[in-house]
Write a protein that holds these residues in place. Structure first.
Motif, mmCIF file in Angstrom:
data_model
loop_
_atom_site.group_PDB
_atom_site.id
_atom_site.type_symbol
_atom_site.label_atom_id
_atom_site.label_comp_id
_atom_site.label_asym_id
_atom_site.label_seq_id
_atom_site.Cartn_x
_atom_site.Cartn_y
_atom_site.Cartn_z
ATOM 1 N N PRO A 117 0.819 -1.231 0.000
ATOM 2 C CA PRO A 117 0.000 0.000 0.000
ATOM 3 C C PRO A 117 0.847 1.272 0.000
ATOM 4 O O PRO A 117 0.433 2.296 -0.561
ATOM 5 C CB PRO A 117 -0.841 -0.114 1.277
ATOM 6 N N ALA A 120 1.990 1.843 -3.476
ATOM 7 C CA ALA A 120 0.841 2.290 -4.281
ATOM 8 C C ALA A 120 0.601 3.786 -4.080
ATOM 9 O O ALA A 120 0.260 4.495 -5.035
ATOM 10 C CB ALA A 120 -0.401 1.472 -3.923
ATOM 11 N N ARG A 121 0.804 4.272 -2.866
ATOM 12 C CA ARG A 121 0.656 5.722 -2.651
ATOM 13 C C ARG A 121 1.731 6.487 -3.417
ATOM 14 O O ARG A 121 1.456 7.530 -4.013
ATOM 15 C CB ARG A 121 0.713 6.055 -1.159
ATOM 16 N N ALA A 124 0.826 6.660 -6.976
ATOM 17 C CA ALA A 124 -0.211 7.679 -7.204
ATOM 18 C C ALA A 124 0.417 9.073 -7.225
ATOM 19 O O ALA A 124 0.041 9.919 -8.054
ATOM 20 C CB ALA A 124 -1.287 7.583 -6.121
ATOM 21 N N PRO A 134 1.958 2.497 -14.857
ATOM 22 C CA PRO A 134 2.073 2.019 -13.472
ATOM 23 C C PRO A 134 3.532 1.875 -13.068
ATOM 24 O O PRO A 134 4.431 1.915 -13.903
ATOM 25 C CB PRO A 134 1.383 0.648 -13.519
ATOM 26 N N THR A 166 -2.573 -7.012 -7.712
ATOM 27 C CA THR A 166 -3.921 -6.459 -7.574
ATOM 28 C C THR A 166 -3.915 -5.030 -7.025
ATOM 29 O O THR A 166 -4.973 -4.430 -6.885
ATOM 30 C CB THR A 166 -4.792 -7.355 -6.667
ATOM 31 N N ALA A 167 -2.744 -4.488 -6.710
ATOM 32 C CA ALA A 167 -2.686 -3.128 -6.156
ATOM 33 C C ALA A 167 -2.842 -2.097 -7.270
ATOM 34 O O ALA A 167 -2.232 -2.222 -8.337
ATOM 35 C CB ALA A 167 -1.361 -2.916 -5.421
ATOM 36 N N GLU A 168 -3.611 -1.081 -6.996
ATOM 37 C CA GLU A 168 -3.813 0.029 -7.930
ATOM 38 C C GLU A 168 -2.480 0.731 -8.216
ATOM 39 O O GLU A 168 -1.751 1.077 -7.279
ATOM 40 C CB GLU A 168 -4.777 1.022 -7.278
ATOM 41 N N GLY A 169 -2.148 0.898 -9.489
ATOM 42 C CA GLY A 169 -0.956 1.672 -9.839
ATOM 43 C C GLY A 169 0.345 0.895 -9.836
ATOM 44 O O GLY A 169 1.387 1.449 -10.151
#
Ligand SMILES: *Cc1c(COP(=O)(O)O)cnc(C)c1O
Length: 242
Positions: A117, A120-121, A124, A134, A166-169
């Motif tokens: 996580p 992922a931040r 972003a 990504p 599966t993590a965004e980005g």
């Protein structure tokens, strides 16, 4: 040493490394275009990164956040340097992972689900800065189970890959490993290949394998490495860590 002399030294060392890679690919029946050379510039000056960019290097690796940050800042605006891809190859501390993800194009050392996580931040943040895609991530796996040297244990590998995928980005590129100290790199990289096959069965696009350094790149190529992390063989004896 003068600018011209250092540049000439880098040209010839880079040529020798590229020839080693070409020979290893030929012996393994592989194409050189399937192998990416990441020149590990940690502890060498920003000027060497600039020289490398000027002689055709596209990928550079840094191990520590302050150095990555300082070099990117020192070289901002340099035309050839803007085309470089920056790889973060060192152990990731959770309190530095977000900033690392923001500055790097690829991270090779994801070895803990708690990093996901945070990365992922940072991805972003990078997207807000204008990053196109990504953040490419390699999951680092331990081949000797020694937690001091980094890497997730093999029995925790697949859940970590799932978390990254599966993590965004974040994009799961594949696996990274360092051959255990004192071990036969051939055996180590053969094991890495088996683990990679398991990951690819679950994540068909995660085919990349980051393995092989100055001393064992031939063995890594033989066992399917797609990304070689080579420092000293290109840049010469490494200056001491500052
Ligand atoms: C320093 C480093 C390398 C490069 O090692 P050389 O022996 O200089 O080629 C590769 N991978 C990692 C993880 C490193 O820290």
């Amino acid at each position: 040493m003068s600018e011209d002399a250092r540049r000439a030294e880098l040209v010839s060392a880079l040529g020798r490394v590229r020839a080693r890679i070409a020979d290893a690919c030929a012996a393994a029946g592989r194409r050189t275009t399937d192998v990416t050379l990441v020149v590990v510039t940690k502890t060498y000056p920003a000027d060497d990164v600039r020289r490398l960019a000027g002689i055709g290097v596209r990928d550079v690796g840094e191990a520590r956040l302050p150095e990555l940050r300082d070099k990117r800042a020192a070289l901002a605006g340099d035309e050839a340097v803007t085309r470089l891809r920056w790889h973060a190859i060192g152990r990731l501390q959770r309190n530095k992972a977000r900033a690392t993800a923001r500055l790097a194009d690829t991270v090779h050392s994801v070895d803990d689900p708690r990093l996901v996580p945070v990365l992922a931040r940072g991805a972003a943040d990078a997207a807000e800065d204008g990053a196109a895609g990504p953040l490419g991530c390699f999951v680092q796996v331990s081949l000797d189970g020694d937690p001091e040297r980094g890497g997730v244990r093999a029995d925790a590998l697949l859940p970590l890959c799932e978390a990254v995928a599966t993590a965004e980005g974040l994009a799961l590129l594949g696996l990274m490993a360092v051959a255990p100290l004192g071990a036969d790199p051939d055996r180590a990289f053969a094991r890495l290949r088996e683990l990679s096959d398991e990951v690819v069965a679950a994540h068909p696009s995660a085919t990349a394998v980051s393995a092989g350094m100055s001393g064992d790149l031939e063995q890594a190529v033989r066992h399917g490495a797609t990304h070689l992390r080579v420092g000293a063989a290109v840049l010469g004896p490494r200056p001491p860590l500052g």
